[in-house]
Design a protein around this motif. Structure first.
Motif, PDB file in Angstrom:
ATOM      1  N   THR A   1       5.622 -30.903  -8.202  1.00  0.00           N
ATOM      2  CA  THR A   1       5.700 -31.224  -9.629  1.00  0.00           C
ATOM      3  C   THR A   1       5.800 -29.948 -10.456  1.00  0.00           C
ATOM      4  O   THR A   1       5.021 -29.008 -10.257  1.00  0.00           O
ATOM      5  CB  THR A   1       4.467 -32.032 -10.070  1.00  0.00           C
ATOM      6  N   VAL A   2       6.719 -29.936 -11.395  1.00  0.00           N
ATOM      7  CA  VAL A   2       6.872 -28.822 -12.335  1.00  0.00           C
ATOM      8  C   VAL A   2       7.059 -29.412 -13.725  1.00  0.00           C
ATOM      9  O   VAL A   2       7.862 -30.335 -13.916  1.00  0.00           O
ATOM     10  CB  VAL A   2       8.081 -27.931 -11.985  1.00  0.00           C
ATOM     11  N   GLY A   3       6.325 -28.898 -14.690  1.00  0.00           N
ATOM     12  CA  GLY A   3       6.481 -29.319 -16.079  1.00  0.00           C
ATOM     13  C   GLY A   3       7.439 -28.398 -16.809  1.00  0.00           C
ATOM     14  O   GLY A   3       7.343 -27.167 -16.690  1.00  0.00           O
ATOM     15  N   LEU A   4       8.347 -28.988 -17.582  1.00  0.00           N
ATOM     16  CA  LEU A   4       9.404 -28.216 -18.234  1.00  0.00           C
ATOM     17  C   LEU A   4       9.405 -28.459 -19.732  1.00  0.00           C
ATOM     18  O   LEU A   4       9.317 -29.598 -20.189  1.00  0.00           O
ATOM     19  CB  LEU A   4      10.764 -28.608 -17.658  1.00  0.00           C
ATOM     20  N   CYS A   5       9.531 -27.376 -20.474  1.00  0.00           N
ATOM     21  CA  CYS A   5       9.545 -27.450 -21.941  1.00  0.00           C
ATOM     22  C   CYS A   5      10.402 -26.308 -22.461  1.00  0.00           C
ATOM     23  O   CYS A   5      10.365 -25.204 -21.933  1.00  0.00           O
ATOM     24  CB  CYS A   5       8.119 -27.336 -22.482  1.00  0.00           C
TER      25      CYS A   5
ATOM     26  N   HIS B   1      10.485 -20.578 -17.615  1.00  0.00           N
ATOM     27  CA  HIS B   1       9.049 -20.748 -17.829  1.00  0.00           C
ATOM     28  C   HIS B   1       8.676 -22.153 -17.372  1.00  0.00           C
ATOM     29  O   HIS B   1       9.372 -23.122 -17.691  1.00  0.00           O
ATOM     30  CB  HIS B   1       8.674 -20.534 -19.297  1.00  0.00           C
ATOM     31  N   ALA B   2       7.596 -22.248 -16.605  1.00  0.00           N
ATOM     32  CA  ALA B   2       7.245 -23.513 -15.960  1.00  0.00           C
ATOM     33  C   ALA B   2       5.766 -23.816 -16.138  1.00  0.00           C
ATOM     34  O   ALA B   2       4.936 -22.905 -16.257  1.00  0.00           O
ATOM     35  CB  ALA B   2       7.587 -23.462 -14.472  1.00  0.00           C
ATOM     36  N   ASN B   3       5.446 -25.106 -16.148  1.00  0.00           N
ATOM     37  CA  ASN B   3       4.061 -25.576 -16.234  1.00  0.00           C
ATOM     38  C   ASN B   3       3.626 -26.024 -14.851  1.00  0.00           C
ATOM     39  O   ASN B   3       4.178 -26.979 -14.292  1.00  0.00           O
ATOM     40  CB  ASN B   3       3.974 -26.716 -17.237  1.00  0.00           C
ATOM     41  N   VAL B   4       2.652 -25.321 -14.316  1.00  0.00           N
ATOM     42  CA  VAL B   4       2.221 -25.521 -12.933  1.00  0.00           C
ATOM     43  C   VAL B   4       0.701 -25.354 -12.856  1.00  0.00           C
ATOM     44  O   VAL B   4       0.057 -24.852 -13.783  1.00  0.00           O
ATOM     45  CB  VAL B   4       2.906 -24.518 -11.985  1.00  0.00           C
ATOM     46  N   VAL B   5       0.144 -25.743 -11.704  1.00  0.00           N
ATOM     47  CA  VAL B   5      -1.303 -25.622 -11.503  1.00  0.00           C
ATOM     48  C   VAL B   5      -1.674 -24.144 -11.366  1.00  0.00           C
ATOM     49  O   VAL B   5      -0.974 -23.366 -10.713  1.00  0.00           O
ATOM     50  CB  VAL B   5      -1.738 -26.415 -10.261  1.00  0.00           C
ATOM     51  N   ASN B   6      -2.773 -23.773 -11.983  1.00  0.00           N
ATOM     52  CA  ASN B   6      -3.227 -22.387 -11.977  1.00  0.00           C
ATOM     53  C   ASN B   6      -3.948 -22.060 -10.667  1.00  0.00           C
ATOM     54  O   ASN B   6      -5.163 -22.167 -10.571  1.00  0.00           O
ATOM     55  CB  ASN B   6      -4.160 -22.133 -13.170  1.00  0.00           C
ATOM     56  N   HIS B   7      -3.173 -21.671  -9.685  1.00  0.00           N
ATOM     57  CA  HIS B   7      -3.735 -21.167  -8.438  1.00  0.00           C
ATOM     58  C   HIS B   7      -3.574 -19.653  -8.441  1.00  0.00           C
ATOM     59  O   HIS B   7      -2.620 -19.101  -7.894  1.00  0.00           O
ATOM     60  CB  HIS B   7      -3.033 -21.787  -7.227  1.00  0.00           C
ATOM     61  N   GLY B   8      -4.490 -18.981  -9.145  1.00  0.00           N
ATOM     62  CA  GLY B   8      -4.461 -17.529  -9.200  1.00  0.00           C
ATOM     63  C   GLY B   8      -3.359 -16.945 -10.052  1.00  0.00           C
ATOM     64  O   GLY B   8      -3.019 -15.768  -9.898  1.00  0.00           O
ATOM     65  N   LEU B   9      -2.813 -17.726 -10.988  1.00  0.00           N
ATOM     66  CA  LEU B   9      -1.708 -17.241 -11.815  1.00  0.00           C
ATOM     67  C   LEU B   9      -2.195 -16.526 -13.071  1.00  0.00           C
ATOM     68  O   LEU B   9      -1.689 -15.463 -13.427  1.00  0.00           O
ATOM     69  CB  LEU B   9      -0.802 -18.411 -12.196  1.00  0.00           C
ATOM     70  N   ILE B  10      -3.151 -17.131 -13.777  1.00  0.00           N
ATOM     71  CA  ILE B  10      -3.721 -16.517 -14.987  1.00  0.00           C
ATOM     72  C   ILE B  10      -5.223 -16.368 -14.757  1.00  0.00           C
ATOM     73  O   ILE B  10      -5.945 -17.357 -14.621  1.00  0.00           O
ATOM     74  CB  ILE B  10      -3.429 -17.367 -16.242  1.00  0.00           C
ATOM     75  N   ASP B  11      -5.683 -15.121 -14.732  1.00  0.00           N
ATOM     76  CA  ASP B  11      -7.058 -14.831 -14.321  1.00  0.00           C
ATOM     77  C   ASP B  11      -8.112 -15.376 -15.276  1.00  0.00           C
ATOM     78  O   ASP B  11      -9.196 -15.769 -14.839  1.00  0.00           O
ATOM     79  CB  ASP B  11      -7.263 -13.312 -14.193  1.00  0.00           C
ATOM     80  N   ASN B  12      -7.816 -15.375 -16.585  1.00  0.00           N
ATOM     81  CA  ASN B  12      -8.845 -15.768 -17.548  1.00  0.00           C
ATOM     82  C   ASN B  12      -8.645 -17.173 -18.097  1.00  0.00           C
ATOM     83  O   ASN B  12      -9.097 -17.505 -19.190  1.00  0.00           O
ATOM     84  CB  ASN B  12      -8.976 -14.741 -18.683  1.00  0.00           C
ATOM     85  N   LEU B  13      -7.964 -18.032 -17.327  1.00  0.00           N
ATOM     86  CA  LEU B  13      -7.929 -19.466 -17.581  1.00  0.00           C
ATOM     87  C   LEU B  13      -8.416 -20.184 -16.326  1.00  0.00           C
ATOM     88  O   LEU B  13      -8.326 -19.644 -15.222  1.00  0.00           O
ATOM     89  CB  LEU B  13      -6.522 -19.936 -17.956  1.00  0.00           C
ATOM     90  N   PRO B  14      -8.950 -21.406 -16.460  1.00  0.00           N
ATOM     91  CA  PRO B  14      -9.596 -22.066 -15.331  1.00  0.00           C
ATOM     92  C   PRO B  14      -8.639 -22.334 -14.163  1.00  0.00           C
ATOM     93  O   PRO B  14      -7.491 -22.727 -14.360  1.00  0.00           O
ATOM     94  CB  PRO B  14     -10.099 -23.393 -15.930  1.00  0.00           C
ATOM     95  N   GLU B  15      -9.143 -22.099 -12.961  1.00  0.00           N
ATOM     96  CA  GLU B  15      -8.409 -22.500 -11.764  1.00  0.00           C
ATOM     97  C   GLU B  15      -8.210 -24.009 -11.778  1.00  0.00           C
ATOM     98  O   GLU B  15      -9.048 -24.758 -12.270  1.00  0.00           O
ATOM     99  CB  GLU B  15      -9.187 -22.095 -10.509  1.00  0.00           C
ATOM    100  N   ARG B  16      -7.073 -24.465 -11.257  1.00  0.00           N
ATOM    101  CA  ARG B  16      -6.704 -25.873 -11.111  1.00  0.00           C
ATOM    102  C   ARG B  16      -6.255 -26.510 -12.427  1.00  0.00           C
ATOM    103  O   ARG B  16      -5.755 -27.638 -12.426  1.00  0.00           O
ATOM    104  CB  ARG B  16      -7.831 -26.715 -10.493  1.00  0.00           C
ATOM    105  N   ALA B  17      -6.447 -25.811 -13.552  1.00  0.00           N
ATOM    106  CA  ALA B  17      -5.847 -26.289 -14.794  1.00  0.00           C
ATOM    107  C   ALA B  17      -4.341 -26.060 -14.717  1.00  0.00           C
ATOM    108  O   ALA B  17      -3.845 -25.375 -13.825  1.00  0.00           O
ATOM    109  CB  ALA B  17      -6.447 -25.558 -15.986  1.00  0.00           C
ATOM    110  N   VAL B  18      -3.599 -26.633 -15.648  1.00  0.00           N
ATOM    111  CA  VAL B  18      -2.152 -26.426 -15.683  1.00  0.00           C
ATOM    112  C   VAL B  18      -1.825 -25.388 -16.751  1.00  0.00           C
ATOM    113  O   VAL B  18      -2.252 -25.506 -17.908  1.00  0.00           O
ATOM    114  CB  VAL B  18      -1.411 -27.741 -15.949  1.00  0.00           C
ATOM    115  N   VAL B  19      -1.097 -24.371 -16.347  1.00  0.00           N
ATOM    116  CA  VAL B  19      -0.756 -23.261 -17.226  1.00  0.00           C
ATOM    117  C   VAL B  19       0.761 -23.113 -17.281  1.00  0.00           C
ATOM    118  O   VAL B  19       1.490 -23.653 -16.455  1.00  0.00           O
ATOM    119  CB  VAL B  19      -1.404 -21.945 -16.737  1.00  0.00           C
ATOM    120  N   GLU B  20       1.210 -22.365 -18.286  1.00  0.00           N
ATOM    121  CA  GLU B  20       2.640 -22.097 -18.442  1.00  0.00           C
ATOM    122  C   GLU B  20       2.874 -20.621 -18.173  1.00  0.00           C
ATOM    123  O   GLU B  20       2.270 -19.760 -18.827  1.00  0.00           O
ATOM    124  CB  GLU B  20       3.097 -22.468 -19.857  1.00  0.00           C
ATOM    125  N   VAL B  21       3.731 -20.339 -17.203  1.00  0.00           N
ATOM    126  CA  VAL B  21       3.997 -18.959 -16.795  1.00  0.00           C
ATOM    127  C   VAL B  21       5.487 -18.808 -16.482  1.00  0.00           C
ATOM    128  O   VAL B  21       6.183 -19.796 -16.229  1.00  0.00           O
ATOM    129  CB  VAL B  21       3.180 -18.567 -15.540  1.00  0.00           C
TER     130      VAL B  21
END
Length: 435
Positions: free
Chosen positions: A165-169, A326-346
């Motif tokens: 799954t990938v979120g697109l905006c 730029h994609a919306n994906v689960v935060n598995h070590g992508l952004i250090d200062n946002l919660p793991e397993r949340a969905v982030v845009e990178v």
């Protein structure tokens, strides 16, 4: 023949945009386009629209339309999701019931009370789609456009982690496009990257031929009082980085703007704006329906306006052409200062092997602080649905800065009761609905 399934294809204007971008790639093979919607009239207009686009671009495609979702998903390679559960009627409820209690929203589809209830009625449909995909197209990529983006992608990661799954905006692209125009530089040759959460990412890299463009932007804003009356300019001034969604959207993610008439006037905001936008979308559908019934072609957007990521992903995966999005994906070590397993845009690279998110590190501290509140609303909403706990729904709305800046806890609980009753046919029984 690659199969691309459109769920919610009755969003005819968006279907037209995506197909136009897709069919303008000259090196793609013949495509099997499977269209699905629950509205037969809209589905037929979508089918005729697809044929019109193909004719105008001189492309040979297979187009099939079905009211049966499973038929459309069978054998899909890519599934583009753009459903709107409840349609315009539900959107009106999300905006007008809170407004009657004094809680103002502009769009109401991403976070806050509108985003929470939009998510809760979307989750059951996403779960059903996921089950169908497990059986019929387990290797397909699920490309989600449906809002609330972060909540929906997060939900899919909880109920169907095996589905890619990938979120697109398009908000990052259009933010940079508009900013480049504002400061007088061409988009071509501009380097940019943003990270955070959908609709509230932070533009941390923005340069043209090696020149940092932020000083130009500051000078432009300082020189024009009207620009200082825009929400995003105020967020930029206070946080230090430009956010990646429109001022209208951005105003409702914080408690700073919609809380009073004075702030609404100062920042030139229009509460309930999305009702008008939704009505315009309905008018555009009827215009497309009229044109097609008269044997005319639907208009296509200019080639230089292509900004949607789904066609780019499909092109890269089918041809191997590399690109960055730029994609919306689960935060598995992508952004250090946002919660793991949340969905982030990178940022993410795309090639024949798929979408590859780029590990970012830490985003600006103040931006992360705002993002964490946004993600807390999403987290509580998802937990409410997973656990069947209606109290968590109300706590999610209580945490929302816009809601809590306007309503008391008692008023928030009462509003959630009203929204639950109004949306009951689309909500799970455990949360007060009838599903």
């Amino acid at each position: 023949m690659p199969t691309i399934t459109f769920l919610g294809a009755g969003s005819v204007v968006f279907t037209r945009q995506l197909l136009t971008d897709l069919l303008r790639f000259p090196d793609l093979p013949t495509l099997d386009i499977a269209l699905h919607d629950i509205d037969a009239d809209r589905l037929e207009v979508a089918r005729l629209t697809a044929l019109s686009v193909a004719r105008q671009l001189g492309r040979d495609i297979r187009v099939r339309a079905s009211l049966d979702r499973r038929e459309s998903l069978d054998g899909a390679d890519f599934v583009i999701n753009m459903i709107q559960v409840g349609g315009v009627a539900a959107t009106r409820i999300d905006l007008e019931l809170p407004a009657a209690r004094g809680l103002r929203q502009t769009i109401g589809d991403t976070t806050g009370v509108g985003g929470v209830f939009r998510a809760l009625r979307t989750f059951p449909v996403l779960s059903a789609i996921a089950q169908d995909m497990r059986e019929l197209c387990p290797d397909a990529w699920f490309l989600n456009y449906t809002n609330p983006m972060a909540m929906n992608v997060w939900w899919m990661s909880e109920v169907a982690p095996e589905i890619r799954t990938v979120g697109l905006c398009h908000s990052v692209y259009w933010t940079v496009n508009d900013l480049c125009e504002l400061v007088g530089v061409p988009l071509e040759g501009t380097h940019y990257r943003a990270a955070g959460v959908n609709h509230q990412s932070w533009l941390t890299e923005w340069s043209h031929d090696g020149e940092d463009l932020y000083p130009r932007l500051r000078e432009r804003i300082e020189a024009e009082p009207d620009l200082q009356r825009r929400v995003r300019a105020e967020i930029f001034r206070r946080i230090g980085y430009y956010p990646t969604e429109t001022s209208e959207h951005s105003s409702e993610y914080l408690g700073w703007f919609l809380r009073s008439d004075a702030q609404i006037e100062r920042f030139r905001l229009e509460p309930l704006q999305y009702i008008g936008i939704s009505e315009e979308n309905v008018n555009e559908f009827h215009e497309a329906q009229r044109l097609l019934a008269a044997g005319q072609e639907v208009p296509l957007h200019e080639e230089g306006d292509a900004a949607e990521y789904a066609p780019q992903i499909i092109h890269s995966m089918l041809t191997g052409a590399p690109r960055e999005i730029h994609a919306n994906v689960v935060n598995h070590g992508l952004i250090d200062n946002l919660p793991e397993r949340a969905v982030v845009e990178v940022p993410a690279t795309v090639d024949a092997d798929g979408v590859h998110p780029i590990a970012w590190g830490a985003i600006p501290a103040a931006g992360a602080a705002l993002n964490r509140t946004y993600l807390s609303v999403a987290d509580l909403t998802i937990r409410a649905a997973l656990e069947g706990d209606p109290e968590l729904v109300r706590r999610a709305v209580l945490i929302d800065p816009n809601a809590s800046s306007t309503l008391t806890p008692d008023e928030i609980w009462q509003l959630c009761d009203e929204l639950t009753a109004a949306h009951a046919e689309l909500l799970p029984r455990a949360l007060g609905g009838v599903l």
